[in-house]
Scaffold this motif. Structure first.
Motif, PDB file in Angstrom:
ATOM      1  N   ASN A 283     -50.314   3.914   2.369  1.00 46.19           N
ATOM      2  CA  ASN A 283     -49.535   2.589   2.027  1.00 46.19           C
ATOM      3  C   ASN A 283     -48.484   3.050   0.726  1.00 46.19           C
ATOM      4  O   ASN A 283     -48.063   2.023   0.149  1.00 46.19           O
ATOM      5  CB  ASN A 283     -49.788   2.011   1.428  1.00 46.19           C
ATOM      6  N   VAL A 284     -48.840   4.730   0.794  1.00 45.59           N
ATOM      7  CA  VAL A 284     -47.657   5.087  -0.540  1.00 45.59           C
ATOM      8  C   VAL A 284     -46.208   5.187   0.093  1.00 45.59           C
ATOM      9  O   VAL A 284     -45.932   5.945   1.234  1.00 45.59           O
ATOM     10  CB  VAL A 284     -47.984   6.337  -0.754  1.00 45.59           C
ATOM     11  N   ARG A 285     -45.261   4.202  -0.224  1.00 42.50           N
ATOM     12  CA  ARG A 285     -44.639   4.268   0.644  1.00 42.50           C
ATOM     13  C   ARG A 285     -43.265   5.627  -0.073  1.00 42.50           C
ATOM     14  O   ARG A 285     -42.834   6.445   0.512  1.00 42.50           O
ATOM     15  CB  ARG A 285     -43.542   2.957  -0.511  1.00 42.50           C
ATOM     16  N   PHE A 286     -43.522   5.460  -1.221  1.00 44.29           N
ATOM     17  CA  PHE A 286     -42.989   6.853  -2.244  1.00 44.29           C
ATOM     18  C   PHE A 286     -43.940   7.207  -3.613  1.00 44.29           C
ATOM     19  O   PHE A 286     -44.241   6.458  -4.005  1.00 44.29           O
ATOM     20  CB  PHE A 286     -41.017   6.731  -2.258  1.00 44.29           C
ATOM     21  N   ALA A 287     -43.089   9.148  -3.745  1.00 41.30           N
ATOM     22  CA  ALA A 287     -44.100   9.133  -5.431  1.00 41.30           C
ATOM     23  C   ALA A 287     -41.928   9.153  -6.451  1.00 41.30           C
ATOM     24  O   ALA A 287     -41.377   9.960  -5.593  1.00 41.30           O
ATOM     25  CB  ALA A 287     -44.644  10.157  -5.591  1.00 41.30           C
ATOM     26  N   VAL A 288     -42.543   9.081  -7.315  1.00 45.89           N
ATOM     27  CA  VAL A 288     -41.642   9.552  -8.619  1.00 45.89           C
ATOM     28  C   VAL A 288     -42.079  10.927  -9.279  1.00 45.89           C
ATOM     29  O   VAL A 288     -43.345  10.064  -9.867  1.00 45.89           O
ATOM     30  CB  VAL A 288     -40.505   8.265  -8.883  1.00 45.89           C
ATOM     31  N   HIS A 289     -40.927  11.065  -9.923  1.00 42.32           N
ATOM     32  CA  HIS A 289     -41.181  12.142 -11.273  1.00 42.32           C
ATOM     33  C   HIS A 289     -40.831  12.733 -11.763  1.00 42.32           C
ATOM     34  O   HIS A 289     -39.546  12.509 -11.984  1.00 42.32           O
ATOM     35  CB  HIS A 289     -42.248  13.456 -10.362  1.00 42.32           C
ATOM     36  N   GLY A 290     -40.366  13.394 -13.073  1.00 45.52           N
ATOM     37  CA  GLY A 290     -39.899  13.943 -13.896  1.00 45.52           C
ATOM     38  C   GLY A 290     -40.192  15.506 -14.263  1.00 45.52           C
ATOM     39  O   GLY A 290     -40.642  16.340 -12.672  1.00 45.52           O
ATOM     40  N   HIS A 291     -40.157  15.500 -15.230  1.00 45.30           N
ATOM     41  CA  HIS A 291     -40.499  17.386 -15.669  1.00 45.30           C
ATOM     42  C   HIS A 291     -39.527  18.053 -15.137  1.00 45.30           C
ATOM     43  O   HIS A 291     -38.992  19.215 -16.215  1.00 45.30           O
ATOM     44  CB  HIS A 291     -41.734  17.492 -15.541  1.00 45.30           C
ATOM     45  N   ALA A 292     -39.348  18.456 -14.177  1.00 41.51           N
ATOM     46  CA  ALA A 292     -38.270  19.735 -13.382  1.00 41.51           C
ATOM     47  C   ALA A 292     -36.587  19.078 -14.007  1.00 41.51           C
ATOM     48  O   ALA A 292     -35.447  18.308 -13.120  1.00 41.51           O
ATOM     49  CB  ALA A 292     -38.541  19.825 -12.057  1.00 41.51           C
ATOM     50  N   HIS A 293     -36.144  19.204 -15.117  1.00 37.08           N
ATOM     51  CA  HIS A 293     -35.354  19.374 -15.566  1.00 37.08           C
ATOM     52  C   HIS A 293     -33.679  19.296 -14.579  1.00 37.08           C
ATOM     53  O   HIS A 293     -32.527  19.448 -14.270  1.00 37.08           O
ATOM     54  CB  HIS A 293     -34.532  19.265 -17.357  1.00 37.08           C
ATOM     55  N   ARG A 294     -33.698  20.790 -14.269  1.00 43.13           N
ATOM     56  CA  ARG A 294     -33.093  21.458 -13.386  1.00 43.13           C
ATOM     57  C   ARG A 294     -33.693  21.534 -11.723  1.00 43.13           C
ATOM     58  O   ARG A 294     -33.214  21.724 -10.850  1.00 43.13           O
ATOM     59  CB  ARG A 294     -32.852  22.717 -13.770  1.00 43.13           C
ATOM     60  N   GLY A 295     -34.313  20.567 -10.915  1.00 39.42           N
ATOM     61  CA  GLY A 295     -34.405  19.959  -9.606  1.00 39.42           C
ATOM     62  C   GLY A 295     -33.649  19.764  -9.074  1.00 39.42           C
ATOM     63  O   GLY A 295     -32.766  19.630  -9.105  1.00 39.42           O
ATOM     64  N   THR A 296     -34.112  18.693  -8.304  1.00 38.71           N
ATOM     65  CA  THR A 296     -33.331  18.413  -6.808  1.00 38.71           C
ATOM     66  C   THR A 296     -34.037  17.185  -6.270  1.00 38.71           C
ATOM     67  O   THR A 296     -35.762  16.691  -6.789  1.00 38.71           O
ATOM     68  CB  THR A 296     -33.498  19.758  -5.807  1.00 38.71           C
ATOM     69  N   PHE A 297     -33.503  16.026  -6.334  1.00 39.14           N
ATOM     70  CA  PHE A 297     -33.729  14.267  -6.353  1.00 39.14           C
ATOM     71  C   PHE A 297     -34.578  14.387  -5.349  1.00 39.14           C
ATOM     72  O   PHE A 297     -35.644  13.759  -5.970  1.00 39.14           O
ATOM     73  CB  PHE A 297     -31.886  13.674  -6.331  1.00 39.14           C
ATOM     74  N   GLU A 298     -34.839  14.517  -3.937  1.00 38.62           N
ATOM     75  CA  GLU A 298     -35.797  14.677  -3.269  1.00 38.62           C
ATOM     76  C   GLU A 298     -36.408  15.544  -2.354  1.00 38.62           C
ATOM     77  O   GLU A 298     -35.883  16.312  -2.314  1.00 38.62           O
ATOM     78  CB  GLU A 298     -34.912  13.482  -2.244  1.00 38.62           C
ATOM     79  N   GLY A 299     -37.351  14.905  -1.821  1.00 34.59           N
ATOM     80  CA  GLY A 299     -38.546  16.170  -0.839  1.00 34.59           C
ATOM     81  C   GLY A 299     -39.397  15.512   0.600  1.00 34.59           C
ATOM     82  O   GLY A 299     -39.652  13.914  -0.154  1.00 34.59           O
TER      83      GLY A 299
END
Length: 248
Positions: free
Chosen positions: A202-218
């Motif tokens: 039932n987990v639709r998606f996850a959100v996080h931060g921390h990686a300022h120069r990372g990539t938006f989605e995976g």
């Protein structure tokens, strides 16, 4: 997952997510207008850690003052910066006084959607994940990573909603930290968080931060979408510091 653009007509429930505010003790009113704008665009706001710059009491108070301009429910997790002064409990107390639900040992249901979250921890991804072998210091390091994943799993298990969102600070997958120097990937998150997420349908998606120069989605190995909502990443992609997601 549908991204909702500014000014569009929206039906149903919309989540706004932003991470890495890094409020300082000279940031008075920096985010008040933004929270007002988010309240017009979304129904729920998720804050993905590093809410303060050093975890100072005054920084948390300034953020709490700005959050009073937010008229929608707010859920949050702390980030590593919020621990710097050694008083995360005080940061949590101040945020809760402003009406924020700080996730960690608890999960919450809002408008039929479940929210579970933890700060997370480092440890690496996939074959590069650090194992609990050797010196006691290494074993303690790995145990912290395991404990954070266990807290997330327990919180998700406590929810009985058909739709859940996992809110994190550290990344659960390597794909959303891509863009950062590869040498620091092990310090940006842990696959153990993804393993906890993938145990639930039932987990639709996850959100996080921390990686300022990372990539938006995976995606997790189990196919759950993951979004890096560090404000620097989102701004580069969308021209605004927060992401909007449909929860329909």
């Amino acid at each position: 997952m549908t991204e909702t653009s500014d000014g569009s007509q929206r039906n149903g429930l919309t989540l706004a997510a932003i991470g890495d505010l890094h409020v300082t003790d000279t940031s008075q009113h920096r985010y008040s207008a933004l929270f007002e704008q988010i309240s017009e665009q979304a129904d729920i706001l998720a804050l993905c850690g590093d809410l303060t710059n050093f975890g100072k009491t005054r920084e948390a108070e300034i953020l709490a003052e700005d959050l009073r301009h937010c008229t929608i429910p707010v859920v949050a997790v702390l980030g590593n910066h919020d621990y710097e002064c050694g008083q995360p409990e005080e940061v949590v107390r101040i945020l809760r006084s402003a009406g924020v639900t700080v996730l960690d040992e608890q999960a919450v249901e809002i408008a039929g959607v479940g929210f579970a979250g933890v700060k997370g921890f480092v440890g690496g991804f996939g074959r590069g994940e650090l194992g609990a072998f050797g010196e006691q210091a290494i074993k303690g390091f790995v145990e912290e990573s395991i404990n954070e994943a266990r807290k997330l799993e327990n919180a998700l298990r406590s929810l009985r909603t058909d739709r859940c969102v996992a809110v994190l600070h550290y990344a659960p997958i390597a794909a959303t930290v891509a863009g950062e120097p590869p040498e620091i990937f092990p310090f940006l998150g842990s696959s153990r968080l993804a393993e906890a997420i993938d145990r639930f349908d039932n987990v639709r998606f996850a959100v996080h931060g921390h990686a300022h120069r990372g990539t938006f989605e995976g995606k997790t190995p189990g196919g759950v979408p993951v979004y890096n909502c560090a404000q620097f990443v989102v701004t580069e992609r969308m021209g605004r510091p927060y992401a909007l997601f449909s929860l329909d």
